[in-house]
Design a protein around this motif. Sequence first.
Motif, PDB file in Angstrom:
ATOM      1  N   THR A  41     -11.715   6.735  -3.307  1.00  7.97           N
ATOM      2  CA  THR A  41     -11.036   6.106  -2.346  1.00  7.97           C
ATOM      3  C   THR A  41     -11.838   4.839  -2.004  1.00  7.97           C
ATOM      4  O   THR A  41     -11.136   3.777  -1.982  1.00  7.97           O
ATOM      5  CB  THR A  41     -10.389   6.632  -1.390  1.00  7.97           C
ATOM      6  OG1 THR A  41     -11.426   7.308  -0.454  1.00  7.97           O
ATOM      7  CG2 THR A  41      -9.402   7.971  -1.541  1.00  7.97           C
TER       8      THR A  41
ATOM      9  N   THR B 236      -5.305   2.674 -12.917  1.00  8.49           N
ATOM     10  CA  THR B 236      -5.735   2.483 -11.480  1.00  8.49           C
ATOM     11  C   THR B 236      -5.080   3.585 -10.791  1.00  8.49           C
ATOM     12  O   THR B 236      -3.837   3.158 -10.602  1.00  8.49           O
ATOM     13  CB  THR B 236      -5.765   1.162 -11.108  1.00  8.49           C
ATOM     14  OG1 THR B 236      -6.698   0.337 -11.958  1.00  8.49           O
ATOM     15  CG2 THR B 236      -6.300   1.291  -9.594  1.00  8.49           C
TER      16      THR B 236
ATOM     17  N   MET C  55     -10.379   4.483   3.976  1.00 13.81           N
ATOM     18  CA  MET C  55      -9.238   4.841   3.279  1.00 13.81           C
ATOM     19  C   MET C  55      -8.828   6.233   3.039  1.00 13.81           C
ATOM     20  O   MET C  55      -7.677   6.408   3.026  1.00 13.81           O
ATOM     21  CB  MET C  55      -9.563   4.040   1.846  1.00 13.81           C
ATOM     22  CG  MET C  55      -9.719   2.753   1.812  1.00 13.81           C
ATOM     23  SD  MET C  55      -8.211   1.682   2.793  1.00 13.81           S
ATOM     24  CE  MET C  55      -6.850   1.882   1.501  1.00 13.81           C
TER      25      MET C  55
ATOM     26  N   MET D  22       0.646  -1.115  -0.027  1.00  6.74           N
ATOM     27  CA  MET D  22       0.253   0.025  -0.053  1.00  6.74           C
ATOM     28  C   MET D  22       0.718   1.337   0.114  1.00  6.74           C
ATOM     29  O   MET D  22       1.904   1.433   0.813  1.00  6.74           O
ATOM     30  CB  MET D  22      -0.776   0.092   1.155  1.00  6.74           C
ATOM     31  CG  MET D  22      -2.027   1.128   1.167  1.00  6.74           C
ATOM     32  SD  MET D  22      -3.288   0.881   0.055  1.00  6.74           S
ATOM     33  CE  MET D  22      -4.240  -0.526   0.632  1.00  6.74           C
TER      34      MET D  22
ATOM     35  N   VAL E 220      -8.077   2.430  -2.446  1.00 10.25           N
ATOM     36  CA  VAL E 220      -6.610   2.927  -2.312  1.00 10.25           C
ATOM     37  C   VAL E 220      -6.722   4.158  -1.482  1.00 10.25           C
ATOM     38  O   VAL E 220      -7.857   4.695  -1.191  1.00 10.25           O
ATOM     39  CB  VAL E 220      -6.158   3.462  -3.733  1.00 10.25           C
ATOM     40  CG1 VAL E 220      -6.005   2.314  -4.437  1.00 10.25           C
ATOM     41  CG2 VAL E 220      -6.983   4.807  -4.207  1.00 10.25           C
TER      42      VAL E 220
ATOM     43  N   GLY F  43      -3.693   4.986   4.314  1.00  8.13           N
ATOM     44  CA  GLY F  43      -5.301   4.219   4.636  1.00  8.13           C
ATOM     45  C   GLY F  43      -5.142   3.648   5.779  1.00  8.13           C
ATOM     46  O   GLY F  43      -4.255   3.510   6.614  1.00  8.13           O
TER      47      GLY F  43
ATOM     48  N   ASN G  36     -14.104  -0.203   2.683  1.00  8.69           N
ATOM     49  CA  ASN G  36     -13.055   0.789   2.151  1.00  8.69           C
ATOM     50  C   ASN G  36     -13.358   2.275   2.580  1.00  8.69           C
ATOM     51  O   ASN G  36     -13.000   3.134   2.233  1.00  8.69           O
ATOM     52  CB  ASN G  36     -12.822   0.723   0.481  1.00  8.69           C
ATOM     53  CG  ASN G  36     -12.319  -0.417   0.186  1.00  8.69           C
ATOM     54  OD1 ASN G  36     -11.739  -1.193   0.845  1.00  8.69           O
ATOM     55  ND2 ASN G  36     -12.683  -0.841  -1.215  1.00  8.69           N
TER      56      ASN G  36
ATOM     57  N   THR H  51      -2.979   5.105  -7.563  1.00 13.26           N
ATOM     58  CA  THR H  51      -2.503   4.155  -6.456  1.00 13.26           C
ATOM     59  C   THR H  51      -2.759   4.903  -5.154  1.00 13.26           C
ATOM     60  O   THR H  51      -2.550   4.613  -3.962  1.00 13.26           O
ATOM     61  CB  THR H  51      -0.871   4.314  -6.565  1.00 13.26           C
ATOM     62  OG1 THR H  51      -0.316   5.537  -6.843  1.00 13.26           O
ATOM     63  CG2 THR H  51      -0.647   3.583  -7.594  1.00 13.26           C
ATOM     64  N   PHE H  52      -2.812   6.419  -5.268  1.00 13.37           N
ATOM     65  CA  PHE H  52      -3.220   7.413  -4.228  1.00 13.37           C
ATOM     66  C   PHE H  52      -3.973   8.588  -4.727  1.00 13.37           C
ATOM     67  O   PHE H  52      -3.745   8.980  -5.991  1.00 13.37           O
ATOM     68  CB  PHE H  52      -1.768   7.712  -3.742  1.00 13.37           C
ATOM     69  CG  PHE H  52      -1.881   8.548  -2.187  1.00 13.37           C
ATOM     70  CD1 PHE H  52      -1.793   7.682  -1.376  1.00 13.37           C
ATOM     71  CD2 PHE H  52      -2.372   9.680  -1.877  1.00 13.37           C
ATOM     72  CE1 PHE H  52      -1.678   8.001   0.178  1.00 13.37           C
ATOM     73  CE2 PHE H  52      -2.574  10.237  -0.600  1.00 13.37           C
ATOM     74  CZ  PHE H  52      -2.128   9.189   0.379  1.00 13.37           C
TER      75      PHE H  52
ATOM     76  N   TYR I 127     -11.928   2.527  -5.395  1.00  8.35           N
ATOM     77  CA  TYR I 127     -10.854   1.668  -5.774  1.00  8.35           C
ATOM     78  C   TYR I 127     -10.347   0.976  -4.636  1.00  8.35           C
ATOM     79  O   TYR I 127      -9.353   0.219  -4.987  1.00  8.35           O
ATOM     80  CB  TYR I 127      -9.941   2.829  -6.323  1.00  8.35           C
ATOM     81  CG  TYR I 127     -10.287   3.277  -7.709  1.00  8.35           C
ATOM     82  CD1 TYR I 127      -9.812   2.640  -8.789  1.00  8.35           C
ATOM     83  CD2 TYR I 127     -10.732   4.526  -7.924  1.00  8.35           C
ATOM     84  CE1 TYR I 127     -10.311   3.025 -10.173  1.00  8.35           C
ATOM     85  CE2 TYR I 127     -11.008   5.246  -9.335  1.00  8.35           C
ATOM     86  CZ  TYR I 127     -10.620   4.140 -10.385  1.00  8.35           C
ATOM     87  OH  TYR I 127     -10.987   4.702 -11.618  1.00  8.35           O
TER      88      TYR I 127
END
Length: 217
Positions: free
Chosen positions: A127, A109, A154, A1, A132, A216, A151, A111-112, A130
Amino acid sequence: MVQFSLEDAGKLAEASYNSINIVSPRVMRSCPHHDVQAHLLEGNILLLPGSNSVRDYLRYNLRPLLLGHKRLKLSDDSLAKGSSGTIWHQGFLAYAAVVADWLIKERVTPTFIIGHSLGAAAAQVLTKSYGVPGIGFAAPRPRHTRGPIKNGKMCLIINRQDDVVPNLPGAFHHVGQVTALLPNPKHRFLAHKMSHYRDIVEVGQITGRLPTHWAGS
């Protein structure tokens, strides 16, 4: 992550309104949609500035339960719902959907995710979608329903108590881990500016209310 420095996230959020000011990580692509501002940075970091036009406010911020200029009741099946059954602020969801469609076309996609104001509202939706991590500054409330969702933690939400925007819309709720900091001095009408949020991040870290990095929860 992926984890991200809150200090760096604040700098990027402030620079997001004029992407030529972003030096590192570099801007790789920007969303071509006329009313939606989004930047994809190196490492697939998604950067979402807030409203920068009157049209943004009319099309997205002021549409909590409006579609096609028709007011819908909460019992109406045509309300915008996520796959979890969550009922979202439809303007914020529409904004997030434009970003998501753009990312699909780019075959990316994130990542952050980092966002300020309207961008922070969309960051909460994305967030969760996804799965993430993300950081939202001065975040409005995008979710109408309560209770835990997958999620749902996150996004780290950093708000100022002298900023009215994080309290809107009144019947909605945040999605994520919320830290509301009481600044000294208060800035009232100027409190929503990202420069003042950068100040409060430093204070929050000194007092132990905020971590140095976020990955996260």
